[in-house]
Design an enzyme around this catalytic site. Structure first.
Site, PDB file in Angstrom:
ATOM      1  N   LYS A  94       1.542   3.566  10.494  1.00  0.00           N
ATOM      2  CA  LYS A  94       2.084   3.365  11.839  1.00  0.00           C
ATOM      3  C   LYS A  94       2.934   4.532  12.287  1.00  0.00           C
ATOM      4  CE  LYS A  94       1.802  -1.607  12.299  1.00  0.00           C
ATOM      5  NZ  LYS A  94       2.444  -2.834  11.830  1.00  0.00           N
TER       6      LYS A  94
ATOM      7  N   LYS B 259     -12.766  -5.606  12.533  1.00  0.00           N
ATOM      8  CA  LYS B 259     -12.335  -6.994  12.432  1.00  0.00           C
ATOM      9  C   LYS B 259     -11.900  -7.519  13.795  1.00  0.00           C
ATOM     10  CE  LYS B 259      -7.502  -7.259  11.484  1.00  0.00           C
ATOM     11  NZ  LYS B 259      -6.456  -8.048  10.980  1.00  0.00           N
TER      12      LYS B 259
ATOM     13  N   LYS C  78      -6.673  -9.370  18.183  1.00  0.00           N
ATOM     14  CA  LYS C  78      -6.204  -9.578  19.553  1.00  0.00           C
ATOM     15  C   LYS C  78      -6.026  -8.254  20.293  1.00  0.00           C
ATOM     16  CE  LYS C  78      -1.705 -10.014  17.546  1.00  0.00           C
ATOM     17  NZ  LYS C  78      -1.326 -10.925  16.480  1.00  0.00           N
TER      18      LYS C  78
HETATM   19  P1  ADP Z   1      -4.458  -9.580  14.599  1.00  0.00           P
HETATM   20  O1  ADP Z   1      -5.375  -8.772  13.710  1.00  0.00           O
HETATM   21  O2  ADP Z   1      -5.173 -10.230  15.706  1.00  0.00           O
HETATM   22  O3  ADP Z   1      -3.245  -8.778  15.001  1.00  0.00           O
HETATM   23  P2  ADP Z   1      -2.722 -10.687  12.652  1.00  0.00           P
HETATM   24  O4  ADP Z   1      -2.706  -9.352  12.034  1.00  0.00           O
HETATM   25  O5  ADP Z   1      -1.490 -11.205  13.313  1.00  0.00           O
HETATM   26  O6  ADP Z   1      -3.930 -10.764  13.688  1.00  0.00           O
HETATM   27  O7  ADP Z   1      -3.216 -11.698  11.560  1.00  0.00           O
HETATM   28  C1  ADP Z   1      -2.685 -12.978  11.281  1.00  0.00           C
HETATM   29  C2  ADP Z   1      -3.459 -13.575  10.119  1.00  0.00           C
HETATM   30  O8  ADP Z   1      -4.852 -13.714  10.469  1.00  0.00           O
HETATM   31  C3  ADP Z   1      -3.457 -12.708   8.860  1.00  0.00           C
HETATM   32  O9  ADP Z   1      -3.376 -13.565   7.735  1.00  0.00           O
HETATM   33  C4  ADP Z   1      -4.776 -12.001   8.875  1.00  0.00           C
HETATM   34  O10 ADP Z   1      -5.234 -11.679   7.599  1.00  0.00           O
HETATM   35  C5  ADP Z   1      -5.685 -13.027   9.550  1.00  0.00           C
HETATM   36  N1  ADP Z   1      -6.735 -12.357  10.330  1.00  0.00           N
HETATM   37  C6  ADP Z   1      -6.553 -11.617  11.433  1.00  0.00           C
HETATM   38  N2  ADP Z   1      -7.721 -11.172  11.927  1.00  0.00           N
HETATM   39  C7  ADP Z   1      -8.683 -11.642  11.094  1.00  0.00           C
HETATM   40  C8  ADP Z   1     -10.107 -11.534  11.056  1.00  0.00           C
HETATM   41  N3  ADP Z   1     -10.763 -10.852  11.991  1.00  0.00           N
HETATM   42  N4  ADP Z   1     -10.780 -12.146  10.067  1.00  0.00           N
HETATM   43  C9  ADP Z   1     -10.119 -12.849   9.117  1.00  0.00           C
HETATM   44  N5  ADP Z   1      -8.788 -12.997   9.097  1.00  0.00           N
HETATM   45  C10 ADP Z   1      -8.056 -12.407  10.056  1.00  0.00           C
HETATM   46 NA    NA Z   2      -2.880  -7.086  13.071  1.00  0.00          NA
END
Ligand code: ADP
Ligand code: NA
Length: 323
Positions: A109, A192, A195
């Site tokens: 980051k 992946k 959001k």
């Molecule tokens: P984002 O990637 O949307 O910012 P976060 O990083 O806040 O989401 O992830 C919150 C939880 O959801 C974590 O435990 C993460 O491993 C899981 N997670 C996020 N995106 C995925 C995905 N595409 N597939 C599986 N698990 C995910």
């Molecule tokens: Na994330």
């Protein structure tokens, strides 16, 4: 067992659910679980106060809507339990500056955004995570690959504290829950679902009709066969994985059912599967949000339960360090 999620988006997405939150729900059966909405972590990057407050409540309502049962698990907001910040300070003083600087997430980051523009909180946030975990004498922390290093830091600092001051903290184990799926972006099925990429994300609070439309326009390939082959058919494979995860039908069963059919059929049916999943969920979330007093009560109760444990750990820690 402890796990946390940031309240930084209005809606959780299907990746959050299938990759993490579904396991939170399942693990309530055989664990004494603490589930934390980590608003202290959220402010490591700038947040609009009104939006943060709202998102925290919407996150709580969604966790309840997905099946977190506040009678069995402590569901709480991190900032409601001041022990997190208090223990974090002590643990910051246990950590070496260079040690903290070696956290790869931070290095990534800070390279991307620049050290002048990122907060000190973003630098020390792994140590706040250490405190989150140690406060509850946690045995198991469900973590993804990207959090492994932070869990190692937790164990290192706990061990250092224990050997300097006498046994105070239990050493937590990383734990990769089975049956977590990795869900990919609908538009870019090798990345992946996240959001941060709105076009390809299935948000659980989005209107079902719009979700069905997003699924219909998911990127697939120019072939016709509906087979699970992530290396060559990432888009179709992702749709099959989502379908399988939401219905419990095996991939093989789905491949057989769609033999001779086209991508359009698969997408249309998956749109219905997703609609059937989100419709009752959205109704539950709405009912929790329509009763703010009840939601407050649930979160206060969760914070009280968390504090019962956290305050004991903090008192022992303070005593050990000479406060
Ligand atoms: P984002 O990637 O949307 O910012 P976060 O990083 O806040 O989401 O992830 C919150 C939880 O959801 C974590 O435990 C993460 O491993 C899981 N997670 C996020 N995106 C995925 C995905 N595409 N597939 C599986 N698990 C995910
Ligand atoms: Na994330």
């Amino acid at each position: 067992m402890l796990s946390g999620i940031q309240p930084t988006s209005g809606s959780f997405h299907l990746g959050n659910y299938l990759g993490a939150l579904r396991q939170w729900v399942a693990m309530q059966d055989d664990h004494d679980a603490f589930y934390c909405i980590v608003d202290l972590h959220a402010i490591t990057v700038e947040q609009d106060p009104k939006v943060l407050r709202e998102n925290t409540r919407v996150s709580a309502a969604q966790l309840l809507g997905l099946g977190i049962d506040p009678d069995r698990s402590a569901l709480f907001v991190q900032s409601h339990v001041p022990e997190h910040a208090q223990l974090s300070w002590v643990m910051e003083c246990m950590a070496g500056f260079g040690e903290a600087g070696r956290m790869t997430q931070f290095k990534d980051k800070s390279t991307r955004i620049g050290t002048d523009r990122i907060s000190v909180g973003l630098f020390t946030y792994p140590i706040l995570q250490v405190a989150d975990i140690l406060l509850y004498q946690t045995d198991r922390v469900p973590v993804g690959e990207d959090q492994r290093q932070h869990l190692e830091l937790t164990r290192d600092l706990a061990q250092r504290f224990n050997s300097r001051y006498g046994k105070t903290f239990r050493l937590p184990e990383a734990f990769i829950p089975k049956e977590t799926a990795k869900i990919f972006d609908l538009q870019e099925p090798t990345a992946k679902m996240s959001k941060s990429v709105p076009a390809g994300v299935i948000e659980l609070l989005e209107e079902p009709k719009r979700l069905a439309k997003k699924i219909r326009s998911a990127v697939t390939d120019t072939g016709r066969e509906i087979v699970f082959d992530p290396a060559n058919k990432a888009g179709v494979s992702n749709l099959l994985a989502i379908y399988s995860s939401l219905t419990g039908r095996t991939i093989a069963d789905l491949e057989a059912a769609y033999e001779g059919k086209g991508y359009g059929d698969l997408k249309k049916d998956l749109g219905e599967v997703v609609t059937e999943f989100v419709t009752p969920f959205q109704a539950k979330v709405k009912s929790f949000l329509d009763d703010p007093a009840e939601l407050d009560k649930v979160l206060h109760r969760g914070a009280d339960r968390a504090r019962e444990v956290a305050s004991v750990t903090l008192a022992r820690t303070y005593e050990k360090v000479g406060f």
